[in-house]
Design a protein around this motif. Structure first.
Motif, PDB file in Angstrom:
ATOM      1  N   GLN A 107     -17.605 -53.502  -5.287  1.00  0.00           N
ATOM      2  CA  GLN A 107     -17.134 -54.300  -4.166  1.00  0.00           C
ATOM      3  C   GLN A 107     -17.367 -55.763  -4.521  1.00  0.00           C
ATOM      4  O   GLN A 107     -18.481 -56.267  -4.414  1.00  0.00           O
ATOM      5  CB  GLN A 107     -17.884 -53.917  -2.882  1.00  0.00           C
ATOM      6  CG  GLN A 107     -17.768 -52.446  -2.508  1.00  0.00           C
ATOM      7  CD  GLN A 107     -16.331 -52.018  -2.280  1.00  0.00           C
ATOM      8  OE1 GLN A 107     -15.552 -52.722  -1.637  1.00  0.00           O
ATOM      9  NE2 GLN A 107     -15.971 -50.862  -2.816  1.00  0.00           N
ATOM     10  N   ASN A 108     -16.330 -56.417  -4.985  1.00  0.00           N
ATOM     11  CA  ASN A 108     -16.475 -57.788  -5.474  1.00  0.00           C
ATOM     12  C   ASN A 108     -16.389 -58.780  -4.320  1.00  0.00           C
ATOM     13  O   ASN A 108     -15.364 -58.863  -3.639  1.00  0.00           O
ATOM     14  CB  ASN A 108     -15.375 -58.079  -6.495  1.00  0.00           C
ATOM     15  CG  ASN A 108     -15.927 -58.778  -7.728  1.00  0.00           C
ATOM     16  OD1 ASN A 108     -17.082 -59.187  -7.752  1.00  0.00           O
ATOM     17  ND2 ASN A 108     -15.111 -58.916  -8.741  1.00  0.00           N
TER      18      ASN A 108
ATOM     19  N   ASN B 137     -19.489 -64.200  -8.088  1.00  0.00           N
ATOM     20  CA  ASN B 137     -18.748 -63.051  -7.586  1.00  0.00           C
ATOM     21  C   ASN B 137     -19.397 -61.773  -8.081  1.00  0.00           C
ATOM     22  O   ASN B 137     -19.610 -61.605  -9.282  1.00  0.00           O
ATOM     23  CB  ASN B 137     -17.296 -63.109  -8.073  1.00  0.00           C
ATOM     24  CG  ASN B 137     -16.525 -64.253  -7.439  1.00  0.00           C
ATOM     25  OD1 ASN B 137     -16.182 -64.204  -6.270  1.00  0.00           O
ATOM     26  ND2 ASN B 137     -16.269 -65.290  -8.220  1.00  0.00           N
ATOM     27  N   GLY B 138     -19.717 -60.874  -7.136  1.00  0.00           N
ATOM     28  CA  GLY B 138     -20.365 -59.634  -7.539  1.00  0.00           C
ATOM     29  C   GLY B 138     -20.461 -58.641  -6.403  1.00  0.00           C
ATOM     30  O   GLY B 138     -20.039 -58.905  -5.274  1.00  0.00           O
ATOM     31  N   ASP B 139     -21.018 -57.490  -6.724  1.00  0.00           N
ATOM     32  CA  ASP B 139     -21.227 -56.449  -5.726  1.00  0.00           C
ATOM     33  C   ASP B 139     -22.471 -56.787  -4.914  1.00  0.00           C
ATOM     34  O   ASP B 139     -23.555 -56.958  -5.480  1.00  0.00           O
ATOM     35  CB  ASP B 139     -21.407 -55.096  -6.427  1.00  0.00           C
ATOM     36  CG  ASP B 139     -21.585 -53.966  -5.435  1.00  0.00           C
ATOM     37  OD1 ASP B 139     -20.584 -53.308  -5.121  1.00  0.00           O
ATOM     38  OD2 ASP B 139     -22.718 -53.748  -4.978  1.00  0.00           O
ATOM     39  N   PRO B 140     -22.381 -56.896  -3.582  1.00  0.00           N
ATOM     40  CA  PRO B 140     -23.520 -57.362  -2.781  1.00  0.00           C
ATOM     41  C   PRO B 140     -24.739 -56.449  -2.844  1.00  0.00           C
ATOM     42  O   PRO B 140     -25.879 -56.931  -2.857  1.00  0.00           O
ATOM     43  CB  PRO B 140     -22.943 -57.439  -1.353  1.00  0.00           C
ATOM     44  CG  PRO B 140     -21.715 -56.594  -1.370  1.00  0.00           C
ATOM     45  CD  PRO B 140     -21.176 -56.674  -2.752  1.00  0.00           C
TER      46      PRO B 140
ATOM     47  N   MET C 119     -25.576 -54.334  -5.356  1.00  0.00           N
ATOM     48  CA  MET C 119     -26.160 -54.454  -6.688  1.00  0.00           C
ATOM     49  C   MET C 119     -26.878 -55.784  -6.871  1.00  0.00           C
ATOM     50  O   MET C 119     -27.965 -55.846  -7.462  1.00  0.00           O
ATOM     51  CB  MET C 119     -25.078 -54.312  -7.756  1.00  0.00           C
ATOM     52  CG  MET C 119     -24.459 -52.937  -7.855  1.00  0.00           C
ATOM     53  SD  MET C 119     -23.312 -52.872  -9.265  1.00  0.00           S
ATOM     54  CE  MET C 119     -22.527 -51.291  -8.957  1.00  0.00           C
ATOM     55  N   MET C 120     -26.271 -56.852  -6.368  1.00  0.00           N
ATOM     56  CA  MET C 120     -26.882 -58.170  -6.538  1.00  0.00           C
ATOM     57  C   MET C 120     -28.198 -58.275  -5.767  1.00  0.00           C
ATOM     58  O   MET C 120     -29.147 -58.910  -6.223  1.00  0.00           O
ATOM     59  CB  MET C 120     -25.912 -59.256  -6.087  1.00  0.00           C
ATOM     60  CG  MET C 120     -24.702 -59.421  -6.996  1.00  0.00           C
ATOM     61  SD  MET C 120     -25.144 -59.783  -8.708  1.00  0.00           S
ATOM     62  CE  MET C 120     -25.913 -61.396  -8.530  1.00  0.00           C
ATOM     63  N   LYS C 121     -28.273 -57.618  -4.612  1.00  0.00           N
ATOM     64  CA  LYS C 121     -29.539 -57.633  -3.870  1.00  0.00           C
ATOM     65  C   LYS C 121     -30.607 -56.852  -4.624  1.00  0.00           C
ATOM     66  O   LYS C 121     -31.776 -57.257  -4.678  1.00  0.00           O
ATOM     67  CB  LYS C 121     -29.355 -57.063  -2.467  1.00  0.00           C
ATOM     68  CG  LYS C 121     -30.635 -57.166  -1.628  1.00  0.00           C
ATOM     69  CD  LYS C 121     -30.393 -56.878  -0.165  1.00  0.00           C
ATOM     70  CE  LYS C 121     -31.690 -57.097   0.626  1.00  0.00           C
ATOM     71  NZ  LYS C 121     -31.509 -56.867   2.084  1.00  0.00           N
ATOM     72  N   MET C 122     -30.218 -55.718  -5.233  1.00  0.00           N
ATOM     73  CA  MET C 122     -31.165 -54.954  -6.044  1.00  0.00           C
ATOM     74  C   MET C 122     -31.653 -55.782  -7.224  1.00  0.00           C
ATOM     75  O   MET C 122     -32.836 -55.758  -7.578  1.00  0.00           O
ATOM     76  CB  MET C 122     -30.516 -53.670  -6.537  1.00  0.00           C
ATOM     77  CG  MET C 122     -30.365 -52.600  -5.472  1.00  0.00           C
ATOM     78  SD  MET C 122     -29.946 -51.000  -6.206  1.00  0.00           S
ATOM     79  CE  MET C 122     -28.295 -51.338  -6.810  1.00  0.00           C
ATOM     80  N   LEU C 123     -30.738 -56.518  -7.848  1.00  0.00           N
ATOM     81  CA  LEU C 123     -31.091 -57.359  -8.990  1.00  0.00           C
ATOM     82  C   LEU C 123     -32.129 -58.404  -8.602  1.00  0.00           C
ATOM     83  O   LEU C 123     -33.193 -58.512  -9.226  1.00  0.00           O
ATOM     84  CB  LEU C 123     -29.837 -58.038  -9.536  1.00  0.00           C
ATOM     85  CG  LEU C 123     -30.048 -59.105 -10.614  1.00  0.00           C
ATOM     86  CD1 LEU C 123     -30.554 -58.465 -11.900  1.00  0.00           C
ATOM     87  CD2 LEU C 123     -28.772 -59.899 -10.865  1.00  0.00           C
ATOM     88  N   VAL C 124     -31.838 -59.160  -7.573  1.00  0.00           N
ATOM     89  CA  VAL C 124     -32.740 -60.228  -7.135  1.00  0.00           C
ATOM     90  C   VAL C 124     -34.066 -59.657  -6.659  1.00  0.00           C
ATOM     91  O   VAL C 124     -35.145 -60.207  -6.937  1.00  0.00           O
ATOM     92  CB  VAL C 124     -32.069 -61.074  -6.032  1.00  0.00           C
ATOM     93  CG1 VAL C 124     -33.057 -62.068  -5.435  1.00  0.00           C
ATOM     94  CG2 VAL C 124     -30.855 -61.801  -6.593  1.00  0.00           C
ATOM     95  N   SER C 125     -34.014 -58.521  -5.962  1.00  0.00           N
ATOM     96  CA  SER C 125     -35.235 -57.885  -5.471  1.00  0.00           C
ATOM     97  C   SER C 125     -36.136 -57.459  -6.628  1.00  0.00           C
ATOM     98  O   SER C 125     -37.356 -57.666  -6.593  1.00  0.00           O
ATOM     99  CB  SER C 125     -34.875 -56.674  -4.595  1.00  0.00           C
ATOM    100  OG  SER C 125     -36.047 -56.064  -4.096  1.00  0.00           O
ATOM    101  N   ASN C 126     -35.560 -56.887  -7.655  1.00  0.00           N
ATOM    102  CA  ASN C 126     -36.353 -56.478  -8.819  1.00  0.00           C
ATOM    103  C   ASN C 126     -36.959 -57.672  -9.537  1.00  0.00           C
ATOM    104  O   ASN C 126     -38.119 -57.639  -9.959  1.00  0.00           O
ATOM    105  CB  ASN C 126     -35.479 -55.675  -9.793  1.00  0.00           C
ATOM    106  CG  ASN C 126     -35.440 -54.195  -9.455  1.00  0.00           C
ATOM    107  OD1 ASN C 126     -36.460 -53.524  -9.427  1.00  0.00           O
ATOM    108  ND2 ASN C 126     -34.260 -53.689  -9.192  1.00  0.00           N
ATOM    109  N   ILE C 127     -36.166 -58.738  -9.684  1.00  0.00           N
ATOM    110  CA  ILE C 127     -36.659 -59.927 -10.381  1.00  0.00           C
ATOM    111  C   ILE C 127     -37.831 -60.551  -9.633  1.00  0.00           C
ATOM    112  O   ILE C 127     -38.888 -60.841 -10.214  1.00  0.00           O
ATOM    113  CB  ILE C 127     -35.525 -60.961 -10.554  1.00  0.00           C
ATOM    114  CG1 ILE C 127     -34.430 -60.417 -11.471  1.00  0.00           C
ATOM    115  CG2 ILE C 127     -36.080 -62.271 -11.121  1.00  0.00           C
ATOM    116  CD1 ILE C 127     -33.185 -61.288 -11.521  1.00  0.00           C
ATOM    117  N   LEU C 128     -37.653 -60.763  -8.327  1.00  0.00           N
ATOM    118  CA  LEU C 128     -38.711 -61.405  -7.539  1.00  0.00           C
ATOM    119  C   LEU C 128     -39.917 -60.489  -7.352  1.00  0.00           C
ATOM    120  O   LEU C 128     -41.062 -60.959  -7.323  1.00  0.00           O
ATOM    121  CB  LEU C 128     -38.156 -61.849  -6.186  1.00  0.00           C
ATOM    122  CG  LEU C 128     -37.190 -63.036  -6.224  1.00  0.00           C
ATOM    123  CD1 LEU C 128     -36.689 -63.368  -4.820  1.00  0.00           C
ATOM    124  CD2 LEU C 128     -37.858 -64.271  -6.837  1.00  0.00           C
ATOM    125  N   SER C 129     -39.686 -59.184  -7.235  1.00  0.00           N
ATOM    126  CA  SER C 129     -40.808 -58.240  -7.112  1.00  0.00           C
ATOM    127  C   SER C 129     -41.697 -58.312  -8.346  1.00  0.00           C
ATOM    128  O   SER C 129     -42.929 -58.302  -8.247  1.00  0.00           O
ATOM    129  CB  SER C 129     -40.287 -56.815  -6.929  1.00  0.00           C
ATOM    130  OG  SER C 129     -39.656 -56.657  -5.683  1.00  0.00           O
TER     131      SER C 129
END
Length: 386
Positions: A231-232, A268-271, A273-283
Motif C-alpha cells: 500500500q504505497n 513513499n512507502g507502505d504505512p 511496514m514503515m511503522k514496523m521499521l521505525v519502531s524496530n530502529i527506535l526500540s
C-alpha cells in the motif's frame, strides 16, 4: 586483429580481477569453458555487448580453479575439450555440492540425440549447437540466469519463512491472543464498575492489542516472501519517528532520554511496514542506551540525486565491527539475553522491509561508544520488490 589479441589475453586478465570488485558488480558473470579461439571470440562479442561479464577457461583444470575462486551465474561448456571432455567436467562440477546449483549450457557441434540426452542426464540445463545463432544463445543464457536467481530467491524465502513463522506464531501471537481475550472478559464483566478514565484506558489497551495482532498477521504474510501488494502512501517520516518515539518512551519509566529529531523528508512507502521499521530502529536505540545516565538519540538524513540516507545515532553500548556481518541475520545477536532481551529478528525485519522499498540498511558502531543505524530509501515511489 586487436580484438583477437584482447580475447587471447582475456583468460589471464579475468583471473587477475579482485573478487571484491566482482562481488560489487551487479552484472551477471558467465564462465566460458572453450578452447577454440573463433568460438571464444563469437561468444564474448555477443555477451559483452549485452552487459555480461565473462571469464574464460581453455581447459578443465583452469575451469575448476576459477570456480574455486568465485562462482559464476552460469557456465557455457564445450563438449569436446582437451584432457577431460565436457561431459566429464559437467559430472565433476555437478557432484560438488558447492557448484551443483550453477546452470550449465553445453556448446556442441553435434545435434545428435544421444549427446543431448547424456548432457541432460549429467545435470546440464540446456545446450546450444555450433555455429551459434546469436539470438538463441542470448535467449538461453538470459533464461537460465533468471531461473537461477528465482530459485535462489525461493530458497532464501523458505529459510526465512520457517524462522519467521516459528518465532511469530509460537512466541508472539499466541500470548497476545490470550491477552486480547482477557481484555474482552474484563470489559464485559467490569465496564460498569470503571469510571470514564478507566473505561478509556481499557479501550485503548484493547485497540493496541488488536493493532499488535494485526501487525503480527502482517508479518506472517510478509515472511512469505512479501508477495502481498504494498500500500504505497506518502509517509511523513518526521512525524512517524516522533509518534513512535512517544509510544515507546512510555515503556521506559523515568529514564532520561534526549531525542534530537532533525527535519526529515516525506517518503513513499507502505504505512504498516514503515511503522514496523521505525519502531524496530527506535526500540533498539532505547534498549542499548538503557545504561546511560542520559541517553541521546539523533535522527538525521543526507541525500544524493536518487535516494535519501537516513541515520539514527545513539550513545549506547555499541558493538564490535568485526561481527557486523551477523547483525541482519535472523536470530543473530551480539549481546547475551542476560544483558539485553530480544529475539534477534528485529534488524532482519528492518532489512526485509527496506528491500521491499528498494532500500538497504547497514550499521557502524564501536564498543561502548554507541552505534548508528543507516538506511537508504529511494526518492521515487517504491515498487513491489521482493
Amino acid at each position: 586483429m586487436i580484438l583477437r589479441l584482447i580475447f587471447k589475453h582475456l583468460e589471464i586478465f579475468t583471473e587477475m580481477i579482485p573478487l571484491e570488485i566482482i562481488q560489487k558488480n551487479n552484472q551477471p558473470e558467465i564462465l566460458l569453458v572453450e578452447d577454440t579461439p573463433e568460438h571464444i571470440e563469437a561468444v564474448v562479442a555477443v555477451l559483452h555487448e549485452n552487459n555480461f561479464r565473462i571469464r574464460i577457461a581453455k581447459k578443465w583444470s583452469t575451469a575448476l580453479e576459477l570456480l574455486s575462486k568465485h562462482q559464476p551465474d552460469l557456465i557455457l561448456l564445450d563438449i569436446y575439450m582437451p584432457e577431460m571432455d565436457g561431459f566429464e567436467l559437467c559430472k565433476t562440477i555437478k557432484s560438488n555440492r558447492a557448484f551443483s546449483s550453477i546452470p550449465i549450457i553445453f556448446l556442441t557441434a553435434s545435434n545428435d540425440e544421444e549427446s543431448i540426452r547424456k548432457g541432460f542426464e549429467l545435470g546440464a540445463q540446456d545446450y546450444v549447437v555450433k555455429p551459434f545463432n546469436t539470438s538463441e544463445l542470448l535467449a538461453r543464457v538470459k533464461t537460465h540466469i533468471k531461473l537461477k536467481q528465482q530459485t535462489e530467491s525461493l530458497k532464501e524465502a523458505n529459510r526465512e519463512l520457517d524462522s519467521f513463522c516459528y518465532t511469530i506464531s509460537h512466541d508472539l501471537k499466541a500470548p497476545l491472543l490470550s491477552i486480547n481475550k482477557l481484555i474482552e472478559y474484563l470489559i464485559a464483566d467490569y465496564r460498569d464498575k470503571l469510571d470514564s478514565e478507566g473505561q478509556e484506558l481499557v479501550t485503548i489497551i484493547q485497540e493496541k492489542s488488536v493493532e499488535v495482532i494485526a501487525i503480527i498477521d502482517h508479518l506472517l504474510e510478509f515472511s512469505k516472501m512479501c508477495e502481498m501488494p504494498m500500500q504505497n502512501e506518502v509517509i511523513q517520516l518526521e512525524h512517524l519517528f516522533l509518534d513512535v518515539y512517544n509510544e515507546l518512551i512510555h515503556l521506559h519509566g523515568q529514564r532520561q532520554v534526549k531525542l534530537n529529531l532533525k527535519p526529515l523528508p516525506n517518503v513513499n512507502g507502505d504505512p504498516v511496514m514503515m511503522k514496523m521499521l521505525v519502531s524496530n530502529i527506535l526500540s533498539n536505540a532505547l534498549k542499548y542506551t538503557r545504561n546511560r545516565e542520559l541517553a541521546i538519540i539523533e535522527v538525521s538524513f543526507s541525500e544524493s540525486e536518487n535516494e535519501y540516507i537516513f541515520a539514527v545515532k545513539d550513545n549506547g553500548v555499541g558493538f564490535d565491527m568485526r561481527y557486523s556481518a551477523r547483525l541482519f541475520g535472523v536470530f543473530q545477536r551480539l549481546h547475551s539475553q542476560n544483558e539485553f532481551e530480544g529475539s534477534g529478528v528485529g534488524l532482519a525485519i528492518c532489512q526485509k522491509i527496506l528491500k521491499r522499498h528498494n532500500g538497504h540498511a547497514w550499521m557502524i558502531g564501536e564498543v561502548d561508544k554507541g552505534a548508528t543505524f543507516y538506511f537508504s530509501f529511494p526518492k521515487q515511489a517504491a515498487g513491489a520488490n521482493t
